[in-house]
Design an enzyme around this catalytic site. Structure first.
Site, PDB file in Angstrom:
ATOM      1  N   SER A 453       0.793  -1.225   0.000  1.00  0.00           N
ATOM      2  CA  SER A 453       0.000   0.000   0.000  1.00  0.00           C
ATOM      3  C   SER A 453       0.827   1.277   0.000  1.00  0.00           C
ATOM      4  O   SER A 453       0.342   2.313  -0.424  1.00  0.00           O
ATOM      5  CB  SER A 453      -0.953   0.001   1.195  1.00  0.00           C
ATOM      6  OG  SER A 453      -0.223  -0.126   2.394  1.00  0.00           O
ATOM      7  N   HIS A 481      -5.531  -3.025  -2.766  1.00  0.00           N
ATOM      8  CA  HIS A 481      -5.093  -2.143  -3.853  1.00  0.00           C
ATOM      9  C   HIS A 481      -4.889  -2.894  -5.163  1.00  0.00           C
ATOM     10  O   HIS A 481      -4.278  -2.372  -6.083  1.00  0.00           O
ATOM     11  CB  HIS A 481      -3.794  -1.423  -3.460  1.00  0.00           C
ATOM     12  CG  HIS A 481      -3.959  -0.597  -2.225  1.00  0.00           C
ATOM     13  ND1 HIS A 481      -4.504   0.661  -2.242  1.00  0.00           N
ATOM     14  CD2 HIS A 481      -3.692  -0.876  -0.924  1.00  0.00           C
ATOM     15  CE1 HIS A 481      -4.549   1.138  -1.004  1.00  0.00           C
ATOM     16  NE2 HIS A 481      -4.064   0.226  -0.188  1.00  0.00           N
ATOM     17  N   LYS A 511     -12.046   0.920  -2.023  1.00  0.00           N
ATOM     18  CA  LYS A 511     -11.047   1.516  -2.901  1.00  0.00           C
ATOM     19  C   LYS A 511     -11.591   1.519  -4.322  1.00  0.00           C
ATOM     20  O   LYS A 511     -12.431   2.361  -4.638  1.00  0.00           O
ATOM     21  CB  LYS A 511      -9.718   0.814  -2.700  1.00  0.00           C
ATOM     22  CG  LYS A 511      -9.275   1.012  -1.229  1.00  0.00           C
ATOM     23  CD  LYS A 511      -7.957   0.493  -0.860  1.00  0.00           C
ATOM     24  CE  LYS A 511      -7.521   1.047   0.482  1.00  0.00           C
ATOM     25  NZ  LYS A 511      -8.259   0.547   1.644  1.00  0.00           N
TER      26      LYS A 511
END
Ligand code: WAQ
Ligand code: MG
Length: 659
Positions: A453, A481, A511
């Site tokens: 990250s 991610h 996200k």
């Protein structure tokens, strides 16, 4: 002065008789004064006194000896315990106690000056400077309040107030054996009742204890929470005298020989509130001093590639909403419809009222998207990691964790109770070696971020899964991610490598899926274990239908519009090539582009400069990344334009150069 006279004259006045009667009553119980004095190489360390009934003398002596031997000033080579019959007692009402919260020595001294001004004591700074001389004294300095002349006959020892205790001290003694606070109040009360004494200033002699007090009869006992710099050994007591020189011996006689019991001493450090918070303020100051202070920033618009902050529009290179789905009308409409249909919140945990059709629908959708038997929703990604890791491994198990894993993985490992073995970043040979050493453990679990990250690099998934298979370990990856970012259609790291998936794929809805919540995709058995054991699943309210339905709608868009993923990838390539062209080292296979600065403050300064220039790019510092590896973390979105990215790269290059 008045009281002392009253005691001496007690036989002659009606008032005095009452007092004498009470003294006699106290005397009947057979009270003893137990004094302790400790020193090393002749230098005073500590002293204390209790007045107790005969049956408690031995216990008291033992408690005081114990205290002498564990003083912060260090171990004594001489401890004197003195036991004397205390005879009759003068009873004094305790001074009123108040607390003044101060944050620096300067502020504390100013407070002391203000408090003592009423008694006509004005030369505070000169008086305070004498505390460098009181450290080694057993007793107090006795000072003429006006001329500052020293009046004590033995300057090395000082004047020691003795034969005094708190009427309630017995109950306290059994609780702790030690109560600095009550002892200081007792002492101050006796001192303010001594003839000729008009005030006292006390600064603790403990380098770590910055609290002190000032006292007069009028203002009482006024604690001052910070009156000296932390670490300073300067401290002691100064008694302030005003009166004829020839009466000084009477004052000293009262302080050293009059027997006093103080009534009404408050049982606990009175308003502890300020004091507790003072230690919190000190911790905050320490964080600030290291350049590690954090605060929230309010965005006054929806967050997309641009947003509004403090009335200004800035380009945002820090959102994890990589595919710009949080504001997509289809997604927000789905959330609005779900709120109207199912309510704003679910009202409970998944195991009570918190499972509704939208939850089940999204779990099926996620499982199909990732190609696993099951998916389990959590309220946040953090909870998904903490709950899953601690459900799967515990005492007797081993969990192997990449050194750069996200905090939620680290916390899950710690909470699990399993042996935590950290392996070198993305080093599959190191993982293999360490797994081999864990054959004796009941279960082994290896866990890694898919995309790291704060670095943006990608796990070597094929070798990770292979190492786990060879060593009979469960494999778990965090796709926070990677979902929506990696792979031609954004399915994540398995699609990127075209390889078999690990046992557990954790991810987030917050996200690339533009909503909020966490999930785990896995087989039926592990899913059921999570439902039965994961405390963050069981003991927290499920994400509400609006968030869940929004994520479901976003997932549908991701599946039908793979161009978004391609656009994101193009933007990352464009941005990193712009930076490189400007001499800033930057590369990334994901949507995260770190620019390493190193120094924490420098990174903060660059980030602040960028905000001035209209770019929101946060500095990431310890403890999120290692000390000295502070960085700008740029997060790229599919919706950024080339113009925005070109301007951002130029601003970064400029800010880095001038920092
Ligand atoms: N008579 C005269 N001076 C004394 C006496 C005494 N009985 N006891 C101590 N001192 C002097 C001596 O120089 C010590 O080194 C110094 O005072 C400090 O004594 O509200 O730490 O017993 O939180 O260590 C005050 C704040 C703390 C309490 C006082 O006292 C609070 C402290 P200590
Ligand atoms: Mg002390």
């Amino acid at each position: 002065m008045v009281l002392y006279a009253a005691q001496r004259d007690s036989k002659d006045s009606g008032k005095g008789r009452t007092r004498r009667n009470r003294m006699d009553q106290t005397g009947q119980y057979g009270l003893y004064s137990v004094k302790m004095r400790a020193s090393r190489d002749g230098a005073h360390i500590s002293g204390a006194e209790r007045i107790v009934p005969s049956d408690t003398v031995a216990k008291t002596a033992a408690a005081l000896a114990e205290r002498a031997l564990s003083h912060p000033k260090g171990a004594p080579d001489f401890v004197n315990i003195k036991i004397e019959g205390a005879g009759s007692m003068l009873r004094l009402k305790v001074l009123p106690v108040s607390t003044n919260v101060t944050h620096t020595a300067e502020e504390g001294i100013a407070k002391a000056a203000e408090l003592l001004a009423g008694a006509g004591i004005t030369r505070i700074n000169e008086i305070m400077s004498l505390f460098s001389e009181t450290y080694a004294m057993r007793g107090a300095m006795l000072l003429d309040a006006d001329t500052l002349e020293r009046l004590e006959p033995d300057r090395a020892r000082g004047v020691r107030a003795t034969y005094m205790d708190d009427a309630e001290s017995l109950a306290r003694l059994s609780a702790s054996g030690k109560n600095h606070y009550a002892e200081a109040i007792v002492l101050a009360t006796k001192v303010q009742n001594a003839p000729g004494i008009i005030g006292e200033i006390c600064v603790s002699d403990d380098p770590d204890y910055v609290t002190g007090y000032v006292a007069t009869r009028e203002i009482g006992y006024q604690r001052i929470t910070t009156i000296k710099e932390k670490g300073s050994p300067n401290g002691g007591r100064i008694f302030l005298y005003r009166g004829p020189r020839e009466d000084v011996p009477k004052t000293i006689d009262f302080l050293e020989h009059a027997r006093v019991i103080v009534e009404g001493v408050p049982a606990l450090p009175a308003p502890a509130e300020e004091h507790r918070l003072e230690s919190v303020s000190a911790e905050l100051r320490a964080i600030e001093e290291r350049g590690l202070s954090r605060r929230c920033r309010t965005l006054s618009s929806p967050t997309g590639p641009v947003a509004e902050i403090d009335g200004r529009t800035v380009a945002v290179l820090s959102s994890n909403d990589y595919l710009d789905l949080a504001r997509d009308p289809r997604v927000t409409q789905a959330a609005a419809d779900a709120a109207l249909r199912w309510g704003a919140g679910s009202g409970g945990s998944r195991l009570t009222t918190g499972t509704q059709p939208p939850h089940e629908a999204l779990e099926r959708h996620l499982a199909a998207f990732k190609g696993t038997e099951r998916a389990i929703l959590f309220a946040t990604g953090y909870m998904a990691n903490v709950g899953t890791i601690s459900a799967l491994v515990g005492k007797g198990d081993a969990v192997l964790s990449d050194e750069l894993n996200h905090a939620s993985i680290i916390d899950g490992c710690r909470l699990s109770g399993a042996d935590v073995i950290v392996y070198r970043h993305n080093d599959m040979a190191d993982l293999g070696r360490k797994l081999a050493l864990c054959r004796g453990h009941r279960r082994r679990l290896a866990v890694s971020d898919a995309v790291f990250s704060m670095d943006g690099d990608i796990l070597d998934l094929p070798r990770f899964v292979d190492a786990c298979r060879r060593h009979d370990a469960f494999s778990m990856i965090d796709e926070a991610h990677s979902t929506g970012v990696l792979g031609a259609s954004g399915r994540g790291i398995c699609e990127h490598f075209g390889c078999e998936h690990p046992d557990i794929l954790m991810g987030t809805l917050s996200k690339a899926l533009g909503s909020e919540g966490g999930f785990v995709c896995t087989c039926r058995e592990i899913a059921e274990l999570i439902v039965n054991k994961a405390r963050s699943f069981i003991f927290s309210t499920s994400p509400g239908a609006p968030a869940v339905t929004a994520a479901d709608a976003a997932l549908t868009i991701l599946e039908s519009e793979p161009d978004r993923v391609a656009a994101l990838r193009r933007n990352v390539a464009f941005f990193t090539s712009e930076l490189s062209r400007l001499g800033i080292a930057a590369k990334s296979e994901s949507a995260i582009v770190p620019i390493i600065v190193g120094d924490e403050r420098k990174a903060m300064d660059i980030s602040a400069k960028l905000l001035d220039d209209g770019f929101l790019i946060p500095a990431i510092r310890y403890p999120t990344v290692a000390r000295g590896s502070a960085r700008l973390r740029c997060a790229i979105m599919s919706a950024h334009t080339e113009d925005q990215l070109r301007a951002a790269a130029a601003a970064i290059a400029n800010a880095c150069r001038s920092a």
